[in-house]
Design a protein around this motif. Structure first.
Motif, PDB file in Angstrom:
ATOM      1  N   VAL A   3      20.085  86.516 -32.495  1.00  0.00           N
ATOM      2  CA  VAL A   3      19.600  85.142 -32.625  1.00  0.00           C
ATOM      3  C   VAL A   3      20.087  84.286 -31.459  1.00  0.00           C
ATOM      4  O   VAL A   3      19.646  83.164 -31.285  1.00  0.00           O
ATOM      5  N   PHE A   4      20.995  84.843 -30.653  1.00  0.00           N
ATOM      6  CA  PHE A   4      21.556  84.113 -29.520  1.00  0.00           C
ATOM      7  C   PHE A   4      20.909  84.571 -28.219  1.00  0.00           C
ATOM      8  O   PHE A   4      20.852  85.758 -27.938  1.00  0.00           O
ATOM      9  N   ASN A   5      20.420  83.608 -27.466  1.00  0.00           N
ATOM     10  CA  ASN A   5      19.771  83.892 -26.192  1.00  0.00           C
ATOM     11  C   ASN A   5      20.434  83.036 -25.118  1.00  0.00           C
ATOM     12  O   ASN A   5      20.302  81.815 -25.114  1.00  0.00           O
ATOM     13  N   PHE A   6      21.135  83.672 -24.203  1.00  0.00           N
ATOM     14  CA  PHE A   6      21.849  82.970 -23.139  1.00  0.00           C
ATOM     15  C   PHE A   6      21.041  82.863 -21.849  1.00  0.00           C
ATOM     16  O   PHE A   6      21.488  82.217 -20.904  1.00  0.00           O
ATOM     17  N   HIS A   7      19.856  83.476 -21.800  1.00  0.00           N
ATOM     18  CA  HIS A   7      19.096  83.536 -20.562  1.00  0.00           C
ATOM     19  C   HIS A   7      18.710  82.139 -20.075  1.00  0.00           C
ATOM     20  O   HIS A   7      18.090  81.361 -20.795  1.00  0.00           O
ATOM     21  N   ASN A   8      19.087  81.833 -18.836  1.00  0.00           N
ATOM     22  CA  ASN A   8      18.808  80.543 -18.193  1.00  0.00           C
ATOM     23  C   ASN A   8      19.400  79.348 -18.931  1.00  0.00           C
ATOM     24  O   ASN A   8      18.850  78.249 -18.879  1.00  0.00           O
ATOM     25  N   LYS A   9      20.535  79.546 -19.587  1.00  0.00           N
ATOM     26  CA  LYS A   9      21.203  78.455 -20.304  1.00  0.00           C
ATOM     27  C   LYS A   9      22.377  77.940 -19.481  1.00  0.00           C
ATOM     28  O   LYS A   9      23.041  78.690 -18.768  1.00  0.00           O
ATOM     29  N   THR A  10      22.638  76.647 -19.594  1.00  0.00           N
ATOM     30  CA  THR A  10      23.734  75.983 -18.904  1.00  0.00           C
ATOM     31  C   THR A  10      24.736  75.479 -19.935  1.00  0.00           C
ATOM     32  O   THR A  10      24.334  74.925 -20.965  1.00  0.00           O
ATOM     33  N   PHE A  11      26.021  75.677 -19.650  1.00  0.00           N
ATOM     34  CA  PHE A  11      27.085  75.240 -20.553  1.00  0.00           C
ATOM     35  C   PHE A  11      28.090  74.373 -19.811  1.00  0.00           C
ATOM     36  O   PHE A  11      28.289  74.512 -18.601  1.00  0.00           O
ATOM     37  N   TYR A  12      28.729  73.487 -20.577  1.00  0.00           N
ATOM     38  CA  TYR A  12      29.764  72.597 -20.070  1.00  0.00           C
ATOM     39  C   TYR A  12      30.977  72.659 -20.983  1.00  0.00           C
ATOM     40  O   TYR A  12      30.854  72.935 -22.179  1.00  0.00           O
ATOM     41  N   LEU A  13      32.128  72.334 -20.443  1.00  0.00           N
ATOM     42  CA  LEU A  13      33.372  72.310 -21.202  1.00  0.00           C
ATOM     43  C   LEU A  13      33.391  71.147 -22.181  1.00  0.00           C
ATOM     44  O   LEU A  13      33.017  70.029 -21.829  1.00  0.00           O
ATOM     45  N   VAL A  14      33.855  71.423 -23.400  1.00  0.00           N
ATOM     46  CA  VAL A  14      34.098  70.387 -24.398  1.00  0.00           C
ATOM     47  C   VAL A  14      35.602  70.137 -24.492  1.00  0.00           C
ATOM     48  O   VAL A  14      36.055  68.996 -24.505  1.00  0.00           O
ATOM     49  N   GLU A  15      36.371  71.241 -24.567  1.00  0.00           N
ATOM     50  CA  GLU A  15      37.819  71.140 -24.740  1.00  0.00           C
ATOM     51  C   GLU A  15      38.478  72.357 -24.108  1.00  0.00           C
ATOM     52  O   GLU A  15      37.916  73.455 -24.134  1.00  0.00           O
ATOM     53  N   ASN A  16      39.693  72.158 -23.548  1.00  0.00           N
ATOM     54  CA  ASN A  16      40.388  73.254 -22.887  1.00  0.00           C
ATOM     55  C   ASN A  16      41.884  73.109 -23.085  1.00  0.00           C
ATOM     56  O   ASN A  16      42.407  71.991 -23.100  1.00  0.00           O
ATOM     57  N   SER A  17      42.573  74.238 -23.213  1.00  0.00           N
ATOM     58  CA  SER A  17      44.033  74.235 -23.259  1.00  0.00           C
ATOM     59  C   SER A  17      44.583  73.762 -21.916  1.00  0.00           C
ATOM     60  O   SER A  17      43.910  73.853 -20.884  1.00  0.00           O
ATOM     61  N   LYS A  18      45.818  73.315 -21.930  1.00  0.00           N
ATOM     62  CA  LYS A  18      46.479  72.806 -20.735  1.00  0.00           C
ATOM     63  C   LYS A  18      46.482  73.824 -19.588  1.00  0.00           C
ATOM     64  O   LYS A  18      46.366  73.458 -18.432  1.00  0.00           O
ATOM     65  N   ASN A  19      46.604  75.123 -19.908  1.00  0.00           N
ATOM     66  CA  ASN A  19      46.689  76.143 -18.866  1.00  0.00           C
ATOM     67  C   ASN A  19      45.326  76.630 -18.373  1.00  0.00           C
ATOM     68  O   ASN A  19      45.260  77.538 -17.566  1.00  0.00           O
ATOM     69  N   GLY A  20      44.242  76.012 -18.833  1.00  0.00           N
ATOM     70  CA  GLY A  20      42.905  76.373 -18.365  1.00  0.00           C
ATOM     71  C   GLY A  20      42.640  75.824 -16.975  1.00  0.00           C
ATOM     72  O   GLY A  20      43.245  74.842 -16.552  1.00  0.00           O
ATOM     73  N   LYS A  21      41.730  76.439 -16.244  1.00  0.00           N
ATOM     74  CA  LYS A  21      41.413  76.016 -14.877  1.00  0.00           C
ATOM     75  C   LYS A  21      40.136  75.191 -14.786  1.00  0.00           C
ATOM     76  O   LYS A  21      39.965  74.435 -13.848  1.00  0.00           O
ATOM     77  N   VAL A  22      39.208  75.348 -15.709  1.00  0.00           N
ATOM     78  CA  VAL A  22      37.954  74.594 -15.610  1.00  0.00           C
ATOM     79  C   VAL A  22      38.134  73.199 -16.197  1.00  0.00           C
ATOM     80  O   VAL A  22      39.040  72.945 -16.990  1.00  0.00           O
ATOM     81  N   ASN A  23      37.239  72.291 -15.795  1.00  0.00           N
ATOM     82  CA  ASN A  23      37.263  70.938 -16.343  1.00  0.00           C
ATOM     83  C   ASN A  23      35.831  70.487 -16.624  1.00  0.00           C
ATOM     84  O   ASN A  23      34.893  71.281 -16.519  1.00  0.00           O
ATOM     85  N   GLY A  43      32.323  74.105  -9.672  1.00  0.00           N
ATOM     86  CA  GLY A  43      32.440  72.669  -9.864  1.00  0.00           C
ATOM     87  C   GLY A  43      33.811  72.302 -10.396  1.00  0.00           C
ATOM     88  O   GLY A  43      34.531  73.133 -10.946  1.00  0.00           O
ATOM     89  N   GLY A  44      34.169  71.049 -10.188  1.00  0.00           N
ATOM     90  CA  GLY A  44      35.488  70.611 -10.629  1.00  0.00           C
ATOM     91  C   GLY A  44      36.569  71.338  -9.866  1.00  0.00           C
ATOM     92  O   GLY A  44      36.598  71.322  -8.649  1.00  0.00           O
ATOM     93  N   THR A  45      37.444  72.035 -10.571  1.00  0.00           N
ATOM     94  CA  THR A  45      38.580  72.723  -9.972  1.00  0.00           C
ATOM     95  C   THR A  45      38.253  74.150  -9.543  1.00  0.00           C
ATOM     96  O   THR A  45      39.122  74.867  -9.048  1.00  0.00           O
ATOM     97  N   VAL A  46      36.995  74.578  -9.717  1.00  0.00           N
ATOM     98  CA  VAL A  46      36.602  75.958  -9.424  1.00  0.00           C
ATOM     99  C   VAL A  46      35.601  75.984  -8.267  1.00  0.00           C
ATOM    100  O   VAL A  46      34.543  75.356  -8.337  1.00  0.00           O
ATOM    101  N   LYS A  47      35.947  76.740  -7.205  1.00  0.00           N
ATOM    102  CA  LYS A  47      35.009  76.942  -6.097  1.00  0.00           C
ATOM    103  C   LYS A  47      33.889  77.881  -6.522  1.00  0.00           C
ATOM    104  O   LYS A  47      32.716  77.608  -6.289  1.00  0.00           O
TER     105      LYS A  47
END
Length: 113
Positions: A3-23, A43-47
């Motif tokens: 039931v899950f289709n990830f093809h051509n989908k875009t995601f963004y961060l909602v919440e992250n632990s302190k030791n995570g690198k993405v924002n 994007g953000g902190t990730v090249k």
């Protein structure tokens, strides 16, 4: 068929632990072929980053790697529980662990655009 289709989908961060690198400025662009899910992210902190995962019912088994703005090479693994929001957007809740550095664990949450 999942039931899950990830093809051509875009995601963004909602919440992250302190030791995570993405924002909140990091964008994840997913593709899917059968039960193989991949993504490029930046994007953000990730090249530049990459994800490869297998889809098993409502779980993604993920490996990821990235180069940060500080030219740090990071790699990790995660298990992502997939669900839908009330507005029918996919939501990923990750339990993750770095495979480089201090091997820290954390949690992250991402939502489909």
């Amino acid at each position: 068929m999942s039931v899950f289709n990830f093809h051509n989908k875009t995601f963004y961060l909602v919440e992250n632990s302190k030791n995570g690198k993405v924002n909140a400025d990091t964008v994840f662009n997913y593709q899917q072929e059968d039960n193989i899910v991949t993504a490029n992210y930046s994007g953000g902190t990730v090249k530049h980053g990459k994800i490869i995962a297998t889809l098993d019912n409502d779980i993604l088994h993920m490996l990821y790697q990235c180069v940060t703005l500080e030219n740090e090479l990071k790699a990790g693994k995660a298990t992502a529980k997939i669900s839908f929001t009330k507005s029918n957007k996919m939501l990923l809740k990750l339990n993750r662990q770095w495979l480089t550095g201090k091997l820290e664990k954390g949690v992250s949450e991402y939502i489909e655009k």
